[in-house]
Scaffold this motif. Structure first.
Motif, short mmCIF file in Angstrom:
data_model
loop_
_atom_site.label_atom_id
_atom_site.label_comp_id
_atom_site.label_asym_id
_atom_site.label_seq_id
_atom_site.Cartn_x
_atom_site.Cartn_y
_atom_site.Cartn_z
N ALA A 19 -8.22 -5.65 6.25
CA ALA A 19 -7.94 -6.86 5.48
C ALA A 19 -6.70 -6.73 4.62
N LYS A 20 -6.06 -7.86 4.42
CA LYS A 20 -4.99 -7.98 3.42
C LYS A 20 -5.69 -7.90 2.05
N SER B 199 -7.88 -10.73 -0.20
CA SER B 199 -8.21 -11.91 0.62
C SER B 199 -9.70 -12.02 0.96
N TYR C 93 -12.03 -13.00 5.53
CA TYR C 93 -10.83 -12.36 4.99
C TYR C 93 -9.63 -12.61 5.90
N THR C 94 -8.47 -12.30 5.38
CA THR C 94 -7.24 -12.35 6.17
C THR C 94 -7.05 -10.97 6.78
N PHE D 93 -5.27 -8.11 9.50
CA PHE D 93 -4.02 -7.72 10.14
C PHE D 93 -4.37 -7.29 11.56
N CYS E 18 -2.12 -4.57 14.23
CA CYS E 18 -0.93 -4.11 13.49
C CYS E 18 0.29 -5.00 13.73
N PHE F 138 -1.15 -11.59 10.84
CA PHE F 138 -2.31 -11.93 10.01
C PHE F 138 -3.07 -13.11 10.61
N GLU G 101 -2.38 2.23 5.58
CA GLU G 101 -1.39 1.40 6.27
C GLU G 101 -1.65 1.44 7.76
N SER H 246 3.29 -3.45 7.57
CA SER H 246 2.08 -4.15 7.11
C SER H 246 1.84 -4.01 5.62
N LEU I 36 -3.44 -1.96 3.37
CA LEU I 36 -4.55 -2.75 3.91
C LEU I 36 -5.87 -2.15 3.46
#
Length: 137
Positions: free
Chosen positions: A13-14, A17, A48-49, A51, A54, A57, A103, A108, A111
């Motif tokens: 997740a970001k 978020s 959630y937002t 990624f 990789c 979003f 990461e 990115s 995260l």
């Protein structure tokens, strides 16, 4: 009862978020002399937002369930007595946070790979025995 749980966020997740909604489900498993055994489930919907791969979003959601058991003790409870669940909910959210940061790629940024929570679960039972129903307490 205090219930701790951790949910993996796949894809990650970001940070900031994550949104969670929860529901407590419970049932009486057994009434024994001196106590009631309660079995339950904390169901949560995590959105959630994410990624994705990789690269980009996207919005994601996860349903996670955490089983629990607890006892209600009282000296006057006898095996075969009749009780029902009157209330089953979250009395207090002790903590709720994204965790396990890392990461996926240099572009990115940071995260979150998991979501940790600690909740106080509140269960109330009601005595269904006829002699208690007719008395005022």
């Amino acid at each position: 009862m205090i219930l701790e749980q951790s949910t993996q966020l796949v894809p990650p997740a970001k940070p900031g978020s994550t949104h969670v909604e929860k529901e407590v489900l419970a049932e009486i498993e057994k009434v024994c002399d001196g106590f009631i055994v309660i079995g339950g489930l904390l169901r949560k919907w995590i959105s959630y937002t994410a990624f994705e791969d990789c690269r980009c979003f996207t919005q994601r959601s996860i349903i996670d369930e955490k089983p629990f058991q607890c006892l209600i003790e009282r000296k006057d409870i006898k095996e075969g007595d009749s009780f029902s669940i009157k209330k089953a909910d979250i009395a207090c959210e002790v903590s709720s946070e994204e965790a396990n940061f890392g990461e996926c790629s240099k572009s990115s940024g940071v995260l979150a790979y998991s979501f940790k929570e600690k909740d106080v679960i509140h269960i109330c039972v009601e005595d269904q025995r006829e002699e208690y129903k007719n008395q005022s307490h």
